[in-house]
Enzyme design. Structure first.
Site, mmCIF file in Angstrom:
data_model
loop_
_atom_site.group_PDB
_atom_site.id
_atom_site.type_symbol
_atom_site.label_atom_id
_atom_site.label_comp_id
_atom_site.label_asym_id
_atom_site.label_seq_id
_atom_site.Cartn_x
_atom_site.Cartn_y
_atom_site.Cartn_z
ATOM 1 N N HIS A 14 0.008 67.564 13.308
ATOM 2 C CA HIS A 14 0.179 67.502 11.859
ATOM 3 C C HIS A 14 0.942 68.718 11.347
ATOM 4 O O HIS A 14 0.991 69.775 11.984
ATOM 5 C CB HIS A 14 -1.178 67.407 11.155
ATOM 6 C CG HIS A 14 -2.057 68.603 11.389
ATOM 7 N ND1 HIS A 14 -1.864 69.816 10.762
ATOM 8 C CD2 HIS A 14 -3.141 68.762 12.188
ATOM 9 C CE1 HIS A 14 -2.778 70.675 11.154
ATOM 10 N NE2 HIS A 14 -3.567 70.073 12.024
ATOM 11 N N GLU A 99 -10.074 66.537 15.792
ATOM 12 C CA GLU A 99 -10.022 67.859 16.418
ATOM 13 C C GLU A 99 -11.372 68.232 17.017
ATOM 14 O O GLU A 99 -12.409 67.626 16.700
ATOM 15 C CB GLU A 99 -9.597 68.901 15.363
ATOM 16 C CG GLU A 99 -9.434 70.331 15.864
ATOM 17 C CD GLU A 99 -8.429 70.497 16.996
ATOM 18 O OE1 GLU A 99 -8.713 69.994 18.120
ATOM 19 O OE2 GLU A 99 -7.382 71.157 16.777
#
Length: 271
Positions: A14, A99
């Protein structure tokens, strides 16, 4: 019939967030991209598609972490495509790609984590290594490795199906710094292999009837730093040697597209 190129898994971290900029560990904290991060991914989108590094017509699936920063990055990358091109791509939100769950280390810098562990009497014999030691009140490396192994198995299974059908298949994966470096390490079969029961997680980590669940007999987890770098907004490319899904490999040429007829280095007679 023209030969389809070797399938690829294109990993995308990202764009910039306030914490990726500062170096703070960002797991479950759901931050958006910064203004710079938004512009960063718009520029990346225009570059990779305008320069034909990625053919949008070859993208079969996008798998993304559920976090806002990853999903926002997906939207920005696809923004330069036509509506027809976007509608052809199936986007799957997958909890397995979130994550690392950092637990007590969420929001801290590496130096602060080291000091925190020292204050708790840890790491007297050797320095902390997240890839081996995991996170207090967060995920162990075994837990992280298991869910990323599941995600890889699904993607490789889809690639196997597409290859058998002669379909060009770039599958894009949008996730995070630790997750994607770990993902790449497992793709290359680094770390240790352990048995697992193959049971589906409850609740399911994704909802898409076109993506078969692959029951794992074994999974892999890392025990050391894979020594890969992937900055915010960065792109990496994973693929296969010899057109063989059982030979996962790192595509050192990155996003550069080699025409299928020139892929001689991957030929079945090569070793």
């Amino acid at each position: 019939m023209p030969k389809a190129p070797t399938p690829r898994c294109i990993i995308v971290r990202h764009g910039q967030t306030e914490w990726s900029k500062s170096g703070q560990y960002t797991g479950s904290t759901d931050l958006p991209l910064t203004e710079y991060g938004v512009g960063q991914m718009k520029r990346t989108s225009e570059c990779i598609f305008r320069n034909k590094f990625i053919d949008p017509n070859s993208i079969t699936y996008i798998f993304t972490s559920p976090r806002t920063r990853a999903r926002q990055t997906v939207d920005l990358i696809l923004a330069s495509l036509t509506q027809e091109q976007r509608e052809r791509i199936r986007v799957v939100v997958d909890e397995d790609l979130r994550e690392w769950e950092y637990g007590d280390y969420e929001g801290l810098l590496t130096s602060q984590i080291v000091e925190l562990r020292k204050s708790r009497g840890l790491d007297r014999e050797r320095p902390w290594n997240i890839w081996r030691d995991g996170c207090e009140n967060g995920e162990s490396t075994e837990q992280f490795g298991l869910r990323l192994s599941r995600a890889i198995a699904r993607i490789q299974n889809l690639h196997r199906q597409h290859q058998a059908q002669g379909i060009a298949s770039d599958i894009m994966v949008f996730a995070h710094g630790h997750a994607l470096r770990y993902f790449a390490g497992l793709w290359l079969k680094h770390g240790e292999e352990k048995p697992c029961d193959g049971k589906k997680p409850v609740p399911a980590t994704y909802q898409d009837e076109t993506v078969p669940y692959v029951a794992l007999k074994t999974y892999r987890h890392l025990v050391d730093n894979p020594s890969f770098l992937l900055d915010a907004g960065g792109i990496g490319v994973l693929s296969y040697a010899h057109h063989n899904i059982d030979e996962p490999a790192l595509a050192l040429a990155g996003a550069f597209v080699c025409p299928p007829e020139e892929e001689s280095q991957h030929g079945a007679t090569e070793s």
